[in-house]
Design an enzyme around this catalytic site. Structure first.
Site, PDB file in Angstrom:
ATOM      1  CB  CYS A  68     -44.859 -63.360 -24.650  1.00  0.00           C
ATOM      2  SG  CYS A  68     -46.494 -63.161 -23.937  1.00  0.00           S
ATOM      3  CB  CYS A  75     -57.543 -65.848 -17.655  1.00  0.00           C
ATOM      4  SG  CYS A  75     -57.441 -64.181 -16.946  1.00  0.00           S
ATOM      5  CG  LEU A 188     -57.257 -47.836 -20.946  1.00  0.00           C
ATOM      6  CD1 LEU A 188     -57.413 -47.818 -19.434  1.00  0.00           C
ATOM      7  CD2 LEU A 188     -56.641 -46.516 -21.409  1.00  0.00           C
ATOM      8  CG  HIS A 189     -58.167 -53.532 -24.081  1.00  0.00           C
ATOM      9  ND1 HIS A 189     -56.965 -53.233 -24.700  1.00  0.00           N
ATOM     10  CD2 HIS A 189     -57.981 -54.751 -23.500  1.00  0.00           C
ATOM     11  CE1 HIS A 189     -56.118 -54.228 -24.499  1.00  0.00           C
ATOM     12  NE2 HIS A 189     -56.697 -55.145 -23.776  1.00  0.00           N
ATOM     13  CB  CYS A 306     -51.957 -65.379 -26.055  1.00  0.00           C
ATOM     14  SG  CYS A 306     -51.190 -66.470 -24.904  1.00  0.00           S
TER      15      CYS A 306
HETATM   16  N1  SAH Z   1     -54.050 -60.568 -18.151  1.00  0.00           N
HETATM   17  C1  SAH Z   1     -53.049 -59.676 -18.624  1.00  0.00           C
HETATM   18  C2  SAH Z   1     -52.013 -60.305 -19.533  1.00  0.00           C
HETATM   19  C3  SAH Z   1     -52.483 -61.303 -20.562  1.00  0.00           C
HETATM   20  S1  SAH Z   1     -53.311 -60.702 -21.985  1.00  0.00           S
HETATM   21  C4  SAH Z   1     -53.675 -58.476 -19.287  1.00  0.00           C
HETATM   22  O1  SAH Z   1     -54.898 -58.424 -19.375  1.00  0.00           O
HETATM   23  O2  SAH Z   1     -52.975 -57.559 -19.678  1.00  0.00           O
HETATM   24  C5  SAH Z   1     -52.068 -59.841 -22.898  1.00  0.00           C
HETATM   25  C6  SAH Z   1     -52.643 -58.814 -23.840  1.00  0.00           C
HETATM   26  O3  SAH Z   1     -53.257 -59.447 -24.985  1.00  0.00           O
HETATM   27  C7  SAH Z   1     -53.729 -57.967 -23.191  1.00  0.00           C
HETATM   28  O4  SAH Z   1     -53.554 -56.612 -23.535  1.00  0.00           O
HETATM   29  C8  SAH Z   1     -54.972 -58.535 -23.836  1.00  0.00           C
HETATM   30  O5  SAH Z   1     -56.025 -57.621 -23.756  1.00  0.00           O
HETATM   31  C9  SAH Z   1     -54.490 -58.834 -25.229  1.00  0.00           C
HETATM   32  N2  SAH Z   1     -55.383 -59.703 -26.004  1.00  0.00           N
HETATM   33  C10 SAH Z   1     -56.191 -60.669 -25.548  1.00  0.00           C
HETATM   34  N3  SAH Z   1     -56.876 -61.226 -26.569  1.00  0.00           N
HETATM   35  C11 SAH Z   1     -56.479 -60.599 -27.687  1.00  0.00           C
HETATM   36  C12 SAH Z   1     -56.821 -60.721 -29.070  1.00  0.00           C
HETATM   37  N4  SAH Z   1     -57.714 -61.607 -29.476  1.00  0.00           N
HETATM   38  N5  SAH Z   1     -56.199 -59.894 -29.949  1.00  0.00           N
HETATM   39  C13 SAH Z   1     -55.271 -59.014 -29.542  1.00  0.00           C
HETATM   40  N6  SAH Z   1     -54.910 -58.851 -28.260  1.00  0.00           N
HETATM   41  C14 SAH Z   1     -55.520 -59.634 -27.346  1.00  0.00           C
END
Ligand code: SAH
Length: 337
Positions: A68, A75, A188-189, A306
């Site tokens: 990854c 960001c 999506l969330h 991350c």
């Molecule tokens: N900006 C892109 C890719 C980076 S984030 C995106 O939004 O998809 C990668 C994934 O990790 C995204 O689905 C993000 O919502 C999720 N993510 C971010 N913080 C997180 C956390 N604390 N726990 C679990 N997933 C998380």
């Protein structure tokens, strides 16, 4: 290289860097998720995460090792739950800084396990889900992915490369028109604008009514299954009233849903729901005939999400301390998308 002319040597030194990523911290053991914190030539910190073979999340084969990678320092999109955007956006990565994350991990592996490294490359799947919003750094991302995809380059098949976006509609459409069959994962969330907006400010700019048609266009062009990522956050998006609209979206896009229990981020108040709530959400989705998976974990360490390793190291460096010692290898399965 004393066998090349002085002039050329000077130019090479000025214009090229051989190993631009310096490993600051490595965490995790051989059979678990391993995290790398890199320092770039200008001092900025980014993370990459190596994920051992486990049940396919994005439709890949199972004998795979996934890396990854990050695409930006920080960001700009400010998803409320995410550690990567807490300190805002610093800069875009250049193509070589994205490609180098793969090469640096391969070098690290070759140094540790020369015998296995001789048999071939370690990384055979790539997910662009690290720090940053990949589609906000579109040109550098595409340049990097083409290098990593090329037979003369990384040799990683386009179908083994998946990028994840918070939902940038124009860039999703632009990517749909590119020739490569990169996979798309959508963060999506929330299955309604009200819920999604609470978590992701980007939803005000690109609400679901614009986002879902853009994904439909992607599906039409690529014929590749899209993955919907759906974090489960207690009391925010885990109520069963999200299931019917989520099922509608999944059916429309013929997509698979990855349910991801939230990883706690230090300093933020969000929490993952109890396991019973997670299972009930999964069950309700399955009842609605949606293909869904739930990440089940034994526990999760606090640096899992991350962006946290970077924040901590930056804070420690600002305070004049040494960065924290890496934690001992743990036995948790992948925590990271
Ligand atoms: N900006 C892109 C890719 C980076 S984030 C995106 O939004 O998809 C990668 C994934 O990790 C995204 O689905 C993000 O919502 C999720 N993510 C971010 N913080 C997180 C956390 N604390 N726990 C679990 N997933 C998380």
């Amino acid at each position: 290289m004393t066998n090349v002319p002085q002039n050329l040597r000077r130019r090479l030194a000025r214009e090229f860097t051989l190993h631009p990523l310096e490993l600051v911290t490595h965490q995790g053991g051989d059979d678990t998720t391993q995290k790398f914190l890199w320092r770039l030539p200008d001092g900025a910190l980014i993370e990459s995460v190596l994920i051992p073979a486990n049940p396919a999340l994005y439709g890949e084969g199972s004998d795979r090792v996934t890396l990854c990678v990050s695409t930006q320092v920080g960001c700009a999109y400010g998803c409320r739950f995410c550690a990567s955007g807490l300190d805002g956006w610093k800069r875009n990565l250049q193509p070589f800084e994205i490609v180098e994350q793969v090469l640096a991990v391969e070098r690290w592996h070759a140094a540790r396990k020369p015998a296995t490294a001789r048999l071939g490359r370690l990384v055979n799947n790539l997910v662009v889900m690290g720090m940053g919003e990949p589609l906000a750094n579109y040109d550098a991302l595409l340049a990097a992915l083409r290098i990593l995809n090329a037979p003369w380059g990384g040799g990683i098949g386009a179908r083994r490369i998946t990028l994840s976006t918070c939902g940038l509609v124009p860039e999703i459409r632009r990517l749909a028109a590119e020739p490569e069959q990169f996979g798309l994962a959508l963060s999506l969330h929330g299955a309604t604008d009200a819920v999604r907006e609470r978590l992701m400010p980007v939803n005000r700019r690109y609400p679901l009514a614009e986002l879902i048609p853009a994904c439909e266009e992607y599906l039409t062009h690529k014929g590749r299954q899209i993955t919907l990522e759906y974090l489960l956050i207690a009391g925010v998006n885990d109520a069963l009233d999200q299931v019917p609209p989520l099922a509608d979206i999944a059916h429309r896009l013929r997509a698979k849903v990855n349910l991801i229990p939230y990883n706690h981020v230090e300093g933020l108040e969000w929490r993952r729901p109890d396991e019973a709530v997670q299972e009930a959400f999964l069950h309700a989705l399955e009842q609605a005939r949606v293909k869904a998976t739930l990440r089940r974990e034994k526990g999760h360490d606090i640096d899992a999400a991350c962006g946290q390793l970077r924040l901590k190291t930056e804070a420690a460096e600002k305070a004049g301390d040494k960065p924290e010692e890496p934690s001992p290898p743990d036995s948790t399965p992948p925590d990271h998308e």
